[in-house]
Enzyme design. Structure first.
Site, PDB file in Angstrom:
ATOM      1  N   GLY A  27     -13.107  16.804   8.316  1.00 43.71           N
ATOM      2  CA  GLY A  27     -13.097  15.839   7.220  1.00 43.71           C
ATOM      3  C   GLY A  27     -11.907  14.914   7.404  1.00 43.71           C
ATOM      4  O   GLY A  27     -11.416  14.742   8.524  1.00 43.71           O
TER       5      GLY A  27
ATOM      6  N   VAL B 125     -16.130  24.588   9.630  1.00 42.41           N
ATOM      7  CA  VAL B 125     -17.297  24.138   8.865  1.00 42.41           C
ATOM      8  C   VAL B 125     -17.552  22.630   9.068  1.00 42.41           C
ATOM      9  O   VAL B 125     -18.573  22.103   8.645  1.00 42.41           O
ATOM     10  CB  VAL B 125     -17.111  24.520   7.379  1.00 42.41           C
ATOM     11  CG1 VAL B 125     -15.793  23.993   6.839  1.00 42.41           C
ATOM     12  CG2 VAL B 125     -18.237  24.052   6.500  1.00 42.41           C
TER      13      VAL B 125
ATOM     14  N   GLU C  14      -2.206  14.335   8.312  1.00 43.12           N
ATOM     15  CA  GLU C  14      -1.778  14.800   7.003  1.00 43.12           C
ATOM     16  C   GLU C  14      -1.435  16.282   7.059  1.00 43.12           C
ATOM     17  O   GLU C  14      -2.030  17.038   7.814  1.00 43.12           O
ATOM     18  CB  GLU C  14      -2.871  14.530   5.977  1.00 43.12           C
ATOM     19  CG  GLU C  14      -2.959  13.055   5.686  1.00 43.12           C
ATOM     20  CD  GLU C  14      -4.106  12.708   4.755  1.00 43.12           C
ATOM     21  OE1 GLU C  14      -4.476  13.542   3.925  1.00 43.12           O
ATOM     22  OE2 GLU C  14      -4.619  11.585   4.888  1.00 43.12           O
TER      23      GLU C  14
ATOM     24  N   PHE D 221      -9.373  18.710   2.684  1.00 39.24           N
ATOM     25  CA  PHE D 221     -10.058  18.631   3.987  1.00 39.24           C
ATOM     26  C   PHE D 221      -9.364  19.443   5.065  1.00 39.24           C
ATOM     27  O   PHE D 221      -9.935  19.713   6.117  1.00 39.24           O
ATOM     28  CB  PHE D 221     -10.270  17.179   4.418  1.00 39.24           C
ATOM     29  CG  PHE D 221      -9.078  16.504   5.047  1.00 39.24           C
ATOM     30  CD1 PHE D 221      -8.095  15.910   4.274  1.00 39.24           C
ATOM     31  CD2 PHE D 221      -8.953  16.448   6.428  1.00 39.24           C
ATOM     32  CE1 PHE D 221      -6.994  15.291   4.860  1.00 39.24           C
ATOM     33  CE2 PHE D 221      -7.866  15.817   7.026  1.00 39.24           C
ATOM     34  CZ  PHE D 221      -6.888  15.246   6.235  1.00 39.24           C
TER      35      PHE D 221
ATOM     36  N   THR E 288      -8.893   1.093   4.070  1.00 42.02           N
ATOM     37  CA  THR E 288      -9.978   0.378   4.757  1.00 42.02           C
ATOM     38  C   THR E 288     -11.197   1.295   4.796  1.00 42.02           C
ATOM     39  O   THR E 288     -11.551   1.811   5.853  1.00 42.02           O
ATOM     40  CB  THR E 288      -9.570   0.013   6.196  1.00 42.02           C
ATOM     41  OG1 THR E 288      -9.040   1.189   6.819  1.00 42.02           O
ATOM     42  CG2 THR E 288      -8.551  -1.084   6.255  1.00 42.02           C
ATOM     43  N   PRO E 289     -11.819   1.527   3.631  1.00 44.55           N
ATOM     44  CA  PRO E 289     -12.938   2.480   3.590  1.00 44.55           C
ATOM     45  C   PRO E 289     -14.168   1.944   4.328  1.00 44.55           C
ATOM     46  O   PRO E 289     -14.221   0.757   4.642  1.00 44.55           O
ATOM     47  CB  PRO E 289     -13.227   2.618   2.097  1.00 44.55           C
ATOM     48  CG  PRO E 289     -12.728   1.355   1.486  1.00 44.55           C
ATOM     49  CD  PRO E 289     -11.586   0.894   2.336  1.00 44.55           C
TER      50      PRO E 289
ATOM     51  N   GLU F 125      -0.982   4.118  13.117  1.00 42.35           N
ATOM     52  CA  GLU F 125      -0.339   5.343  12.671  1.00 42.35           C
ATOM     53  C   GLU F 125      -1.078   6.531  13.260  1.00 42.35           C
ATOM     54  O   GLU F 125      -2.289   6.613  13.151  1.00 42.35           O
ATOM     55  CB  GLU F 125      -0.385   5.389  11.144  1.00 42.35           C
ATOM     56  CG  GLU F 125       0.466   6.448  10.555  1.00 42.35           C
ATOM     57  CD  GLU F 125       1.854   6.426  11.176  1.00 42.35           C
ATOM     58  OE1 GLU F 125       2.637   5.562  10.788  1.00 42.35           O
ATOM     59  OE2 GLU F 125       2.149   7.271  12.050  1.00 42.35           O
TER      60      GLU F 125
ATOM     61  N   CYS G 246      -9.982   9.604   8.315  1.00 46.62           N
ATOM     62  CA  CYS G 246      -9.988   8.825   9.560  1.00 46.62           C
ATOM     63  C   CYS G 246     -11.150   9.077  10.498  1.00 46.62           C
ATOM     64  O   CYS G 246     -11.774   8.128  10.969  1.00 46.62           O
ATOM     65  CB  CYS G 246      -8.696   9.071  10.321  1.00 46.62           C
ATOM     66  SG  CYS G 246      -7.317   8.161   9.633  1.00 46.62           S
TER      67      CYS G 246
ATOM     68  N   LYS H 156      -6.103   3.382  18.812  1.00 46.42           N
ATOM     69  CA  LYS H 156      -6.135   4.196  17.595  1.00 46.42           C
ATOM     70  C   LYS H 156      -7.542   4.755  17.357  1.00 46.42           C
ATOM     71  O   LYS H 156      -7.718   5.952  17.118  1.00 46.42           O
ATOM     72  CB  LYS H 156      -5.679   3.330  16.416  1.00 46.42           C
ATOM     73  CG  LYS H 156      -5.960   3.895  15.054  1.00 46.42           C
ATOM     74  CD  LYS H 156      -5.058   5.069  14.715  1.00 46.42           C
ATOM     75  CE  LYS H 156      -5.490   5.675  13.396  1.00 46.42           C
ATOM     76  NZ  LYS H 156      -4.527   6.469  12.743  1.00 46.42           N
TER      77      LYS H 156
ATOM     78  N   GLY I 164       0.834  -1.201   0.000  1.00 49.46           N
ATOM     79  CA  GLY I 164       0.000   0.000   0.000  1.00 49.46           C
ATOM     80  C   GLY I 164       0.867   1.247   0.000  1.00 49.46           C
ATOM     81  O   GLY I 164       1.500   1.572   1.001  1.00 49.46           O
TER      82      GLY I 164
ATOM     83  N   ARG J  68     -10.494  13.507   0.957  1.00 49.27           N
ATOM     84  CA  ARG J  68     -11.449  12.523   1.462  1.00 49.27           C
ATOM     85  C   ARG J  68     -12.313  13.109   2.589  1.00 49.27           C
ATOM     86  O   ARG J  68     -11.798  13.687   3.522  1.00 49.27           O
ATOM     87  CB  ARG J  68     -10.714  11.261   1.931  1.00 49.27           C
ATOM     88  CG  ARG J  68     -10.203  10.432   0.753  1.00 49.27           C
ATOM     89  CD  ARG J  68      -9.411   9.229   1.203  1.00 49.27           C
ATOM     90  NE  ARG J  68      -8.113   9.595   1.725  1.00 49.27           N
ATOM     91  CZ  ARG J  68      -7.203   8.719   2.157  1.00 49.27           C
ATOM     92  NH1 ARG J  68      -7.470   7.417   2.122  1.00 49.27           N
ATOM     93  NH2 ARG J  68      -6.047   9.129   2.611  1.00 49.27           N
TER      94      ARG J  68
END
Ligand code: UDX
Ligand code: ADP
Length: 460
Positions: free
Chosen positions: A270, A267, A166, A335, A93-94, A162, A273, A217, A10, A343
Site C-alpha cells: 500500500g 497481503v 514512511e 499501510f 499529487t493523487p 524524495e 507512492c 523516482k 505543502g 493511503r
C-alpha cells in the site's frame, strides 16, 4: 545563489519531515512550511508534540529543537513565497478521479495552483524545487507557467525527488542512500546541493538532467513494488506446492545480485507512492504508444490487487464459505508499521471485500482512529457511510477487537502484535479460532500449539 530563506508549500508527509531535517542541519537558513489547511498548520504548531499531524519516529524531537527558531509553520503562503529564494513544492499529487487519464494519470491541479501562486507573488528570482512525486516532464509544465506571467522574474526549476519511506523517514533523511538533483542550471543545482552538503557526503549527491531525475523516482518505486509483486506471485505457488515463501525469499536474497530487501511477502503493498507511480508510468508509456512497456508495468498492480482479493477470499472460504454476521478482528489498518498513514492500505480493500459479504469488522491499530477508518471506506463509495459505520468500528484495545471474533486478520506488521498474550486472545475468541497472518509475523507452531488454526502468506 546563497540560500538563507526557504519556503515549502505543502505540510504533509513529504514536506514536514524533509523540511524539519533541512532546518535542523542548516540552522542559518530560515525554513517556512506553508499549507492551505489551517487545521494541519495548527497541529504542526501544537505545544503538545503528540498532536503533530504526522507520526514518524524521531520527528517530534527535531520539531521541538527547531520550531520557532528556524522552522516555522504558517498559512501565510504569499509572504513566505515572497521572502524565500528557494521554494519547494510538496503538495499532493493523487491519481485523477475524473476526466482524461481517470484512475491512471497524476492529478496535477495542486502543483499547477502552486506554480501560479508563485508566479503571481514572486518579485525577485527564485529557484523552484519539485519535491512531490510527479510524472516525467512536469518540470517543463511548471517552468512554462512560471515563465509566462509577464513579470521579469527569472525562475530555475529543479527536480529533487524524495526517496524517504514512511516510518523510517527521519533516518532516511539523515542518512540517505543518495540525494538526486535534476536541473538545467548548474548554479541552481549547486545552491540546492550546498544545503544537503551540510550533512550528506558529496559522493551521495547526484546531479542529472531534469528528466532523468523525474523518471528515476518513478522507476525506483516501480522496481521496489515489482519485487513485492514478484515474491507475492511466488507466495501463491508456495501455498500449492508446500514450499515456504519466507525460505524462498531468504534463499534468493542471499544472492548478492538479488539482495535481501523488499522480498517480504505480504497481503499486498500500500502507501501513497507505489500504485500511483506505476499507474503514472503506465499512463506515460501508453501516451507514447509503448503498449508492451505499459502492459509490463501494469502487471505489478494487477498482481497486487489479486493478492488482496485472494487474502479476503481465503478468509471467506476458510470460515465455511460465509462471513455474514461474523466478527472479524483486524490487527492493523496503516499501510505498514510505524506510521499513521493509511493511503492505499491493503486493509481498506480487504475490509471492503469482507463487508460486501456482510462481515462485522473490529479494527485495532495503535495509530489509526475510527474516523480515519470510516473516511477510508467511505472514499471507496461501495456502500453508504451509515452502513460502513454499522459494520466496522475501531476498538481501543486489541482484546476488545478480538473478543468473540471468529478470526483475526493481521493487516499491518506492528511489532507489538508479536508480543501479545495470544493464549488469552485464544480464550476470548469463538472456536475454532482462526488467524490469517497477512504479514507472516507470528510463529505458526506456537499458534497451532495454543489451538489456533493458523494461515499465513505463502505457507501451506
Ligand atoms: C516508498 C519507497 O520505499 C520510498 O523510497 C518512496 O519515497 C515512497 O514510496 P513507502 O510507501 O513509505 O515508501 O513505504 P515502503 O517501505 O516502500 O512500503 C510500501 C509498501 O510495501 C507497504 O505497504 C509495505 O508493507 C509493503 N512491503 C514492503 C511489502 O509488502 N514487502 C516488502 O518486502 C517491503
Ligand atoms: P505528501 O505525502 O505528498 O506529502 P500530503 O497529502 O501528506 O502529501 O500533503 C500535501 C499537503 O499539501 C496537504 O497538507 C495539502 O493541504 C497541501 N496543499 C495542497 N495544495 C496546496 C496549495 N495550493 N497551497 C498550499 N498547500 C497545499
Amino acid at each position: 545563489m546563497k540560500i538563507t530563506n526557504i519556503c515549502c508549500i505543502g505540510a504533509g508527509y513529504v514536506g514536514g519531515p524533509t523540511m524539519a531535517v533541512i532546518a535542523k542541519k542548516n540552522p542559518h537558513i530560515k525554513v517556512t512550511i506553508v499549507d492551505i489547511n489551517q487545521t494541519r498548520i495548527d497541529a504542526w504548531n501544537s505545544t503538545d508534540l503528540s498532536k503533530l499531524p504526522i507520526y514518524e519516529p524521531g520527528l517530534a524531537d527535531i520539531v521541538k529543537e527547531t520550531r520557532n527558531k528556524n522552522l516555522f509553520f504558517s498559512t501565510a503562503i504569499d509572504s513566505a513565497i515572497d521572502g524565500a529564494e528557494m521554494i519547494f513544492i510538496s503538495v499532493n499529487t493523487p491519481t485523477k478521479t475524473y476526466g482524461k487519464g481517470k484512475g491512471m494519470a497524476a492529478d496535477l491541479k495542486y502543483v499547477e495552483l502552486c506554480a501560479r501562486n508563485i508566479a503571481e507573488v514572486a518579485k525577485n528570482d527564485k529557484i523552484v524545487v519539485e519535491k512531490s512525486t510527479l510524472p516525467v516532464r512536469t518540470a517543463e509544465a511548471i517552468k512554462s507557467i512560471l515563465d509566462n506571467t509577464g513579470s521579469n522574474v527569472k525562475f530555475n526549476v529543479l527536480s529533487n525527488p524524495e526517496f524517504l519511506a514512511e516510518g523510517t523517514a527521519i533516518q532516511d533523511l539523515l542518512k540517505p542512500d543518495r540525494v538526486l538533483i535534476g536541473g538545467e542550471s548548474a548554479k541552481a543545482i549547486e545552491s540546492l546541493a550546498q544545503i544537503y552538503a551540510s550533512w550528506v557526503p558529496e559522493n551521495r549527491i547526484l546531479r542529472t538532467n531534469v528528466w532523468s531525475s523525474e523518471l528515476s523516482k518513478l522507476t525506483a518505486n516501480a522496481f521496489l513494488a515489482q519485487r513485492i509483486s514478484s515474491i507475492n506471485a511466488i507466495s501463491e505457488l508456495c501455498e500449492k506446492t508446500e514450499a515456504n515463501v519466507d525460505e524462498v525469499a531468504k534463499a534468493i536474497g542471499m544472492d548478492s545480485r538479488i539482495g535481501p530487501k523488499f522480498l517480504k511477502s505480504s497481503v499486498g503493498f500500500g502507501g501513497s507512492c507505489f500504485q500511483k507511480d506505476i499507474l503514472n508510468l503506465v499512463y506515460i508509456a501508453r501516451s507514447y504508444n509503448l503498449q508492451a512497456v505499459a502492459d509490463y508495468w501494469e502487471q505489478v498492480i494487477i498482481l497486487n490487487n489479486h493478492q488482496k482479493q485472494r487474502f479476503a477470499n481465503n478468509i471467506i472460504n476458510t470460515l465455511y464459505n460465509t462471513v455474514s454476521g461474523k466478527k472479524i478482528g483486524f490487527l492493523g489498518w496503516a499501510f505498514k508499521k510505524n506510521t499513521n498513514d493509511t493511503r492505499e492500505s491493503a486493509a481498506i480493500y480487504v475490509a471492503d471485500y469482507l463487508l460486501n459479504e456482510q462481515a462485522c469488522i473490529a479494527v485495532y491499530d495503535p495509530k489509526v482512529s475510527h474516523d480515519k477508518i470510516q473516511a477510508d471506506l467511505n472514499y471507496l463509495n461501495t456502500r453508504s457511510a451509515d452502513e460502513n459505520n454499522n459494520l466496522i468500528h475501531a476498538s481501543k484495545t486489541p482484546l476488545d477487537a478480538l473478543k468473540d471474533a471468529h478470526a483475526v486478520a493481521i493487516m499491518t506488521e506492528w511489532d507489538e502484535f508479536t508480543t501479545y498474550d495470544w493464549k488469552k486472545i485464544y480464550q476470548s475468541m469463538k472456536k475454532p479460532a482462526f488467524i490469517f497472518d497477512g504479514r507472516n509475523i507470528l510463529n505458526k507452531t506456537e499458534m497451532e500449539n495454543i489451538g489456533f488454526t493458523y494461515t499465513s502468506i505463502g505457507q501451506k
